[in-house]
Every structure is written in C-alpha cells, then in structure tokens.
Design a protein around this motif. Structure first.
Motif, PDB file in Angstrom:
ATOM      1  N   LEU A 195      44.355  43.569  56.017  1.00 28.28           N
ATOM      2  CA  LEU A 195      43.326  43.692  54.991  1.00 28.28           C
ATOM      3  C   LEU A 195      42.216  42.675  55.236  1.00 28.28           C
ATOM      4  O   LEU A 195      42.477  41.484  55.390  1.00 28.28           O
ATOM      5  CB  LEU A 195      43.937  43.460  53.610  1.00 28.28           C
ATOM      6  N   ARG A 196      40.974  43.143  55.259  1.00 30.55           N
ATOM      7  CA  ARG A 196      39.846  42.237  55.428  1.00 30.55           C
ATOM      8  C   ARG A 196      39.466  41.629  54.076  1.00 30.55           C
ATOM      9  O   ARG A 196      39.259  42.345  53.090  1.00 30.55           O
ATOM     10  CB  ARG A 196      38.641  42.972  56.018  1.00 30.55           C
ATOM     11  N   VAL A 197      39.381  40.303  54.055  1.00 26.61           N
ATOM     12  CA  VAL A 197      39.021  39.582  52.831  1.00 26.61           C
ATOM     13  C   VAL A 197      37.863  38.638  53.135  1.00 26.61           C
ATOM     14  O   VAL A 197      37.575  38.331  54.298  1.00 26.61           O
ATOM     15  CB  VAL A 197      40.215  38.785  52.275  1.00 26.61           C
ATOM     16  N   ASP A 198      37.191  38.170  52.070  1.00 25.57           N
ATOM     17  CA  ASP A 198      36.101  37.216  52.260  1.00 25.57           C
ATOM     18  C   ASP A 198      36.642  35.788  52.248  1.00 25.57           C
ATOM     19  O   ASP A 198      37.861  35.563  52.305  1.00 25.57           O
ATOM     20  CB  ASP A 198      35.007  37.427  51.213  1.00 25.57           C
ATOM     21  N   GLU A 199      35.767  34.802  52.170  1.00 26.82           N
ATOM     22  CA  GLU A 199      36.189  33.401  52.239  1.00 26.82           C
ATOM     23  C   GLU A 199      37.038  32.964  51.062  1.00 26.82           C
ATOM     24  O   GLU A 199      37.689  31.923  51.119  1.00 26.82           O
ATOM     25  CB  GLU A 199      34.967  32.496  52.372  1.00 26.82           C
ATOM     26  N   THR A 200      37.053  33.755  49.978  1.00 22.59           N
ATOM     27  CA  THR A 200      37.897  33.419  48.820  1.00 22.59           C
ATOM     28  C   THR A 200      39.203  34.216  48.812  1.00 22.59           C
ATOM     29  O   THR A 200      39.970  34.122  47.858  1.00 22.59           O
ATOM     30  CB  THR A 200      37.145  33.685  47.504  1.00 22.59           C
ATOM     31  N   LEU A 201      39.449  35.032  49.834  1.00 20.55           N
ATOM     32  CA  LEU A 201      40.603  35.928  49.966  1.00 20.55           C
ATOM     33  C   LEU A 201      40.455  37.205  49.147  1.00 20.55           C
ATOM     34  O   LEU A 201      41.420  37.947  48.956  1.00 20.55           O
ATOM     35  CB  LEU A 201      41.924  35.228  49.575  1.00 20.55           C
ATOM     36  N   THR A 202      39.241  37.505  48.701  1.00 22.89           N
ATOM     37  CA  THR A 202      38.985  38.731  47.956  1.00 22.89           C
ATOM     38  C   THR A 202      38.665  39.866  48.917  1.00 22.89           C
ATOM     39  O   THR A 202      37.868  39.697  49.850  1.00 22.89           O
ATOM     40  CB  THR A 202      37.808  38.540  46.987  1.00 22.89           C
ATOM     41  N   SER A 203      39.280  41.036  48.693  1.00 27.95           N
ATOM     42  CA  SER A 203      38.996  42.211  49.512  1.00 27.95           C
ATOM     43  C   SER A 203      37.489  42.441  49.581  1.00 27.95           C
ATOM     44  O   SER A 203      36.776  42.338  48.570  1.00 27.95           O
ATOM     45  CB  SER A 203      39.683  43.440  48.909  1.00 27.95           C
ATOM     46  N   ILE A 204      36.986  42.765  50.772  1.00 28.93           N
ATOM     47  CA  ILE A 204      35.538  42.876  50.931  1.00 28.93           C
ATOM     48  C   ILE A 204      34.960  44.116  50.260  1.00 28.93           C
ATOM     49  O   ILE A 204      33.739  44.188  50.063  1.00 28.93           O
ATOM     50  CB  ILE A 204      35.134  42.852  52.420  1.00 28.93           C
TER      51      ILE A 204
END
Length: 411
Positions: free
Chosen positions: A270-279
């Motif tokens: 799963l791709r996430v952003d710098e906060t671990l939120t799904s993009i």
C-alpha cells in the motif's frame, strides 16, 4: 466495545485494524490506552482487530520453532491485546473504500465490517514466486510451516542434508539454529548473492566464520529457479539435493490492497504519504511490512519488527491526531542495532546510526546472544505493557529527511 472513558455525546468512531502482528497490535493498544489515560473527555471509539489466527506470533522466534529449540512462538491475543479490543478471527477478503467496509471471511461465511478509520497492517509472508516452494519446503515466515519442520528434523537419520535458502537475517538465523541444535545433520545455506550482503565486510566475515564453525556449508551466488521433491534446481540447471528444506529467501505481501483497488507499488504494498496515510483514501492508514512510504522518510527502512513496531506506534499517533481534529506529523523512525542470533549460545550485534548505517561498535558470542534474547523478550513485554501504559515501547527518532540513506534488511 467503546472505551468506558469515552465521550458519549455521539456515535463512537469505528476503527478497524487489519492484522495483529507487531504493527497492528501496537497501533490498537497504544490508541486505546492513550484514550483511557485521557479520561472522560477523550473521544469515544471502538477498535476491532481482524486477524487470521487467535494468537500473536513472535516472528522473530520462528527459526527457533523450526529448529525445535522453542516449542511455540504463539501467545494468545487475549493476553496481548487491550481488553477493550474486539478481536475478530478471520481473513480480510476485500476492502470497499467507497462504502468503508471490509469483507471478512470467518469460517465459510463472509462478514461485512464497517469502519470510519482503517489501519492496514496485514504484514508479510513467504514469497511464492519460485515454483514448488509451498509443496516442498518449510516456509519459515509461516508459523504453521515452521512448526512442522521441528518434528521432521528429529526424524531425519544422521548425516541427512538440511538446506536453508536465503542469505538474509532469517536464513542465517535459521541455519545457525538448526546446525547448533542438530549437529548430527548436514546443514547448508544457499544464497542468491553474498550472505548478509547489506552488512559491512568485517561483520560478514565474523558471522560467516561462526556459521562455518557450527558446521554450516555456505553456497553463495546460487539462485534457485524451482523446487522439486528432494531438490533445488538452480538457474544454471544444477541440482542441490536435500532431505529437508527451509525457505527464508524472500518475503511477499498479501494482495488485499491490489484486489481492493488501492494504490500500491509493484510488489503490492500500500502506498502511503509521509504520515502513513493512503495516498488516495485519507481514512486508511498503513503500518508494517505491507506498506511503502516516500523515500524522504523511509529510504533507510528495512523489513522487520524493528520497523513494524514504530510504524504501528506512528499509526496510533495519526489515529489519535485525527480523533482530536489535529494534523498528523510526518513519520520519523531510527535504528539502534542489527541483531542476529546464531544458535542459543552465540550471536552478532551490529550497532548502527539512526539511518541504519553501521557504526564501528559490534558485539559477538554469548554476550550478543543474551542481548538478542533481551530484545526479543522486551518486544513482547512492551506490546503487553502498551495495554495500560502508552509509550511503553520506545523507538528512536529517524535521520533528517534530507540525510536519509538506504540500507539493508534485517530483524
């Protein structure tokens, strides 16, 4: 159930955690213990943890189970999880991000589980990219498969050939554990490249020398094309026979995110952003082996519990920030050491900087074995302690985002 200290002015926020490994358990426990500590003004929430088995598995001990030096690596989740967690024993079959539902297979039925926030922490397992792995090897990342190896080794005749595939930490630990526990057997370690190729040369020499002293035959630079009954077939067509084979060469992640239409990398993480939120879905937060974060904060990260635990802790911080209407902070994870057990009486500890690059300091022999055992025991104890004391597991901060450097893998 909702935590008893929650605010009852509205409907409790429904949090669903997929996976009860290192990341998922820490995320659930820290979230609930933090809210409980906050008292009556804390936001009300429920947490449901979905996991295929009713136990927490210490994956960092599965090589001990395979060798027969430890009876089990499983601890009942009722002992590990916060008492207010609802545990649903089943497998997540599909995520519907538009409806905010997870279809969970329980026995022969499928149960839809609604969520407001989803923590995706499904972890990793043995990669089945090589034909014949499932049919002809004991897969060390898989608890049931590792448990089946121990009686098989006991029943082998003297001089039988045991082959371990994988030159990373899991393969090295498995080979060393088996060689030390079963000196009457011939133990071999097959690696596609150099053994422990991510470590500094001096460290590799020390570890491989200890393996050879324990009677392990090393076969570096040997890639496997397929596994058949009783033999590995290399990419050059050579045949390596075995009486028992442990597969610890590569790790793969479940295809749940891919099947659910979430944005993933080519490996299915799963791709996430710098906060671990799904993009592409802000109500989905990722943690553990099955996610990939941007290089700015994750270039130096390696698979293993030393990464999964702080990822779970950060996932909890993101959940709590959202519950309070705050913006979550970027991920920051650092390392202290790379730890290897080499049987019950030896080990190797490579101390590292926050970005996982090696320091000159290392530890070997019995002292290293005791250090690794302390790390393993502390890990489980900290997870359990998180049920009542948020922050019981402590992780170092990561390197500066501009200075992050890639490193190897380990546990």
């Amino acid at each position: 159930m909702a935590i008893t200290t929650g605010n009852r002015s509205g409907t409790p926020h429904r949090i669903v955690v997929l996976g009860a490994g290192y990341a998922g358990v820490l995320a659930a426990n820290r979230t609930l213990s933090t809210l409980a500590k906050a008292g009556p003004h804390a936001p009300a929430c429920t947490i449901t943890v979905v996991n295929p088995r009713p136990d927490f598995v210490e994956r960092i001990r599965l090589h001990e189970v395979a060798a027969g030096t430890r009876a089990t690596a499983a601890t009942p989740l009722t002992r590990v999880l916060h008492p207010d967690v609802r545990l649903l024993v089943g497998s997540a079959a599909l995520i519907d991000p538009a409806a905010k539902l997870v279809d969970v297979a329980v026995g022969g039925d499928t149960t839809p589980v609604p969520y407001d926030t989803l923590v995706y922490a499904v972890g990793s397992g043995a990669d089945r990219g090589v034909a014949g792995i499932a049919e002809h090897t004991f897969r060390i990342p898989t608890p049931e498969s590792a448990a089946r190896m121990s009686p098989s080794l006991r029943n082998l005749p003297e001089g039988a050939r045991v082959v371990i595939v994988g030159g990373g930490p899991t393969g090295v630990e498995t080979a060393a554990e088996i060689a030390a526990a079963h000196p009457r057997l011939r133990t071999e370690l097959v690696s596609a490249g150099a053994v422990l190729d991510f470590m500094r040369p001096a460290a590799r020499r020390k570890v491989t020398a200890q393996l050879e002293r324990q009677g392990v035959t090393l076969r570096p630079d040997t890639s496997i094309d397929q596994v058949v009954d009783g033999a590995l077939i290399t990419t050059t067509g050579a045949r390596i026979g075995f009486d028992a084979c442990a597969w610890a060469a590569a790790f793969g992640v479940p295809d749940l995110a891919v099947r659910s239409g979430l944005t993933t990398d080519p490996a299915g993480r799963l791709r996430v952003d710098e906060t671990l939120t799904s993009i592409d879905h802000p109500d989905i937060i990722g943690a553990g082996d099955a996610v990939t974060a941007p290089p700015s904060v994750a270039d130096h990260l390696r698979m293993g519990c030393a990464t999964a635990l702080p990822l779970g802790g950060h996932a909890a911080a993101v959940v709590l920030a959202r519950l309070h209407g705050d913006s979550p902070q970027p991920l920051s994870i650092g390392f202290v050491a790379q730890c290897l057990s080499l049987g019950r009486k030896s080990g190797y500890i490579q101390f590292v900087r926050a970005d996982d690059s090696p320091r000159a300091l290392s530890l070997g022999g019995r002292s290293a074995a005791k250090f690794k055992e302390w790390i393993c025991a502390m890990t489980l104890d900290s997870l359990i302690e998180e049920r009542r004391k948020p922050g019981a597991y402590k992780a170092p901060k990561g390197p500066s985002p501009t200075a992050a450097r890639p490193a190897g893998v380990g546990s």
